[in-house]
Design a protein around this motif. Sequence first.
Motif, PDB file in Angstrom:
ATOM      1  N   GLN A 117       0.949  -1.232   0.016  1.00 56.45           N
ATOM      2  CA  GLN A 117      -0.042   0.114  -0.015  1.00 56.45           C
ATOM      3  C   GLN A 117       1.125   1.219  -0.062  1.00 56.45           C
ATOM      4  N   ALA A 118       1.774   1.278   0.462  1.00 53.26           N
ATOM      5  CA  ALA A 118       2.944   2.417   0.655  1.00 53.26           C
ATOM      6  C   ALA A 118       3.678   2.712  -0.579  1.00 53.26           C
ATOM      7  N   GLY A 119       3.537   1.846  -1.497  1.00 56.23           N
ATOM      8  CA  GLY A 119       4.110   1.808  -2.893  1.00 56.23           C
ATOM      9  C   GLY A 119       5.509   1.040  -3.067  1.00 56.23           C
ATOM     10  N   PHE A 120       5.657   0.302  -2.011  1.00 53.61           N
ATOM     11  CA  PHE A 120       6.881  -0.969  -2.382  1.00 53.61           C
ATOM     12  C   PHE A 120       6.615  -2.107  -3.230  1.00 53.61           C
ATOM     13  N   GLU A 121       7.452  -2.506  -4.206  1.00 52.89           N
ATOM     14  CA  GLU A 121       7.474  -3.286  -4.868  1.00 52.89           C
ATOM     15  C   GLU A 121       8.151  -4.616  -4.072  1.00 52.89           C
ATOM     16  N   LEU A 122       7.517  -5.656  -3.575  1.00 55.07           N
ATOM     17  CA  LEU A 122       8.054  -6.619  -2.911  1.00 55.07           C
ATOM     18  C   LEU A 122       8.017  -8.084  -3.653  1.00 55.07           C
ATOM     19  N   GLU A 123       9.138  -8.878  -3.069  1.00 52.51           N
ATOM     20  CA  GLU A 123       9.194 -10.010  -3.637  1.00 52.51           C
ATOM     21  C   GLU A 123       7.950 -10.982  -3.763  1.00 52.51           C
ATOM     22  N   THR A 124       7.580 -11.569  -4.918  1.00 54.82           N
ATOM     23  CA  THR A 124       6.407 -12.311  -5.097  1.00 54.82           C
ATOM     24  C   THR A 124       6.693 -13.753  -4.588  1.00 54.82           C
ATOM     25  N   ARG A 125       7.784 -14.243  -4.317  1.00 57.55           N
ATOM     26  CA  ARG A 125       7.814 -15.616  -4.140  1.00 57.55           C
ATOM     27  C   ARG A 125       7.105 -16.105  -2.861  1.00 57.55           C
ATOM     28  N   PRO A 126       6.606 -17.413  -2.721  1.00 61.56           N
ATOM     29  CA  PRO A 126       5.919 -17.649  -1.554  1.00 61.56           C
ATOM     30  C   PRO A 126       6.561 -17.518  -0.180  1.00 61.56           C
ATOM     31  N   PHE A 127       5.995 -17.143   0.729  1.00 61.25           N
ATOM     32  CA  PHE A 127       6.570 -16.857   2.147  1.00 61.25           C
ATOM     33  C   PHE A 127       7.234 -17.997   2.682  1.00 61.25           C
ATOM     34  N   CYS A 128       8.672 -18.248   2.971  1.00 60.19           N
ATOM     35  CA  CYS A 128       9.012 -19.228   3.716  1.00 60.19           C
ATOM     36  C   CYS A 128       9.963 -18.935   4.753  1.00 60.19           C
ATOM     37  N   PRO A 129       9.139 -18.729   5.915  1.00 60.15           N
ATOM     38  CA  PRO A 129       9.842 -18.268   7.142  1.00 60.15           C
ATOM     39  C   PRO A 129      11.170 -18.921   7.518  1.00 60.15           C
ATOM     40  N   HIS A 130      11.993 -18.361   7.547  1.00 59.45           N
ATOM     41  CA  HIS A 130      13.530 -18.981   8.001  1.00 59.45           C
ATOM     42  C   HIS A 130      14.363 -17.698   8.775  1.00 59.45           C
ATOM     43  N   ILE A 131      15.349 -18.330   9.508  1.00 62.20           N
ATOM     44  CA  ILE A 131      16.554 -17.552  10.208  1.00 62.20           C
ATOM     45  C   ILE A 131      17.664 -17.883   9.263  1.00 62.20           C
ATOM     46  N   THR A 132      18.216 -16.976   8.558  1.00 58.44           N
ATOM     47  CA  THR A 132      19.403 -17.431   7.892  1.00 58.44           C
ATOM     48  C   THR A 132      20.644 -17.541   8.880  1.00 58.44           C
ATOM     49  N   LEU A 133      21.508 -18.413   8.603  1.00 60.00           N
ATOM     50  CA  LEU A 133      22.806 -18.674   9.685  1.00 60.00           C
ATOM     51  C   LEU A 133      23.865 -18.424   8.666  1.00 60.00           C
ATOM     52  N   ALA A 134      23.972 -18.742   7.447  1.00 61.11           N
ATOM     53  CA  ALA A 134      25.140 -18.816   6.621  1.00 61.11           C
ATOM     54  C   ALA A 134      24.844 -18.603   5.408  1.00 61.11           C
ATOM     55  N   ARG A 135      25.983 -18.121   4.400  1.00 65.77           N
ATOM     56  CA  ARG A 135      25.760 -17.828   3.003  1.00 65.77           C
ATOM     57  C   ARG A 135      26.999 -18.633   2.374  1.00 65.77           C
ATOM     58  N   LYS A 136      26.838 -19.217   1.297  1.00 63.80           N
ATOM     59  CA  LYS A 136      27.840 -19.563   0.197  1.00 63.80           C
ATOM     60  C   LYS A 136      28.738 -20.495   0.734  1.00 63.80           C
ATOM     61  N   TRP A 137      28.298 -21.881   0.488  1.00 63.39           N
ATOM     62  CA  TRP A 137      29.227 -23.035   0.720  1.00 63.39           C
ATOM     63  C   TRP A 137      30.549 -23.099   0.022  1.00 63.39           C
ATOM     64  N   ARG A 138      31.397 -23.362   0.825  1.00 63.74           N
ATOM     65  CA  ARG A 138      32.834 -23.147   0.292  1.00 63.74           C
ATOM     66  C   ARG A 138      33.596 -24.546   0.732  1.00 63.74           C
ATOM     67  N   GLY A 139      32.882 -25.710   0.975  1.00 66.84           N
ATOM     68  CA  GLY A 139      33.468 -27.000   1.231  1.00 66.84           C
ATOM     69  C   GLY A 139      34.106 -27.703   0.040  1.00 66.84           C
ATOM     70  N   GLU A 140      35.068 -28.524   0.466  1.00 66.50           N
ATOM     71  CA  GLU A 140      35.909 -29.292  -0.579  1.00 66.50           C
ATOM     72  C   GLU A 140      34.977 -30.403  -1.267  1.00 66.50           C
ATOM     73  N   LEU A 141      34.205 -30.983  -0.111  1.00 67.79           N
ATOM     74  CA  LEU A 141      33.112 -32.191  -0.502  1.00 67.79           C
ATOM     75  C   LEU A 141      31.929 -31.215  -0.744  1.00 67.79           C
ATOM     76  N   PRO A 142      31.026 -31.895  -1.627  1.00 64.73           N
ATOM     77  CA  PRO A 142      29.640 -31.512  -1.956  1.00 64.73           C
ATOM     78  C   PRO A 142      29.126 -31.363  -0.447  1.00 64.73           C
ATOM     79  N   PHE A 143      27.854 -30.481  -0.051  1.00 64.92           N
ATOM     80  CA  PHE A 143      27.318 -30.108   0.918  1.00 64.92           C
ATOM     81  C   PHE A 143      26.631 -31.621   1.825  1.00 64.92           C
ATOM     82  N   GLN A 144      26.025 -32.069   0.699  1.00 68.14           N
ATOM     83  CA  GLN A 144      25.235 -33.443   1.417  1.00 68.14           C
ATOM     84  C   GLN A 144      26.219 -34.378   1.724  1.00 68.14           C
ATOM     85  N   ASP A 145      27.449 -34.582   1.275  1.00 68.78           N
ATOM     86  CA  ASP A 145      28.423 -35.633   1.500  1.00 68.78           C
ATOM     87  C   ASP A 145      29.019 -35.202   2.783  1.00 68.78           C
TER      88      ASP A 145
END
Length: 189
Positions: A117-145
């Motif tokens: 209503q205030a005129g902001f263009e917001l992200e339209t992806r479905p809401f997925c509530p979360h608390i970001t802990l870290a960004r960008k995997w840099r492990g030598e092995l794949p994350f799942q392994d």
Amino acid sequence: MEQHSHYFFAVKISKETKLVMKDHLEKLKEKLPFSRWVHYLDLHITLAFLGAASSDKLKHCDQLVLQALEESNEFTLNIYKLGFFGRKNAPRVFWAAPQESPVLNSIRQRVYSACEQAGFELETRPFCPHITLARKWRGELPFQDELAAFWEELQPKPLHFQASEIALYKTHLGQSPKYEAVKIYRLQT
């Protein structure tokens, strides 16, 4: 090049809960090589990301959010699992999530609508509530392994906290912690 501050609305996590999460973050950091870990004081659940904004537009949004939240009550959230966004072998975001909460979804919808209503263009992806802990995997092995051996061990014990405040945060790039609560909206007890 001038960097503009960005703004966003989020559920403010209590200091006590952040301290418990800080201990868990320290254990996760020992086992999971991500490029950037979030400072424990910056933990939050984003409701609406505004981006850069003029003071007039923020003032108008503030009034609309205040109206949207005036009948809202505080509520309990239960942080109960870890997850990620991005590719399974190299996620871009690692997070903790609260259990499904109709109250949280309702609060988010009211804040989101007020921002639109205030005129902001917001992200339209479905809401997925979360608390970001870290960004960008840099492990030598794949994350799942890397996780396979101790995924169960890393899962947090359910952590209950009372969500009693919504905050308008301002981002200070290049600082740590980098989020400043510039306005607090207290929910009714």
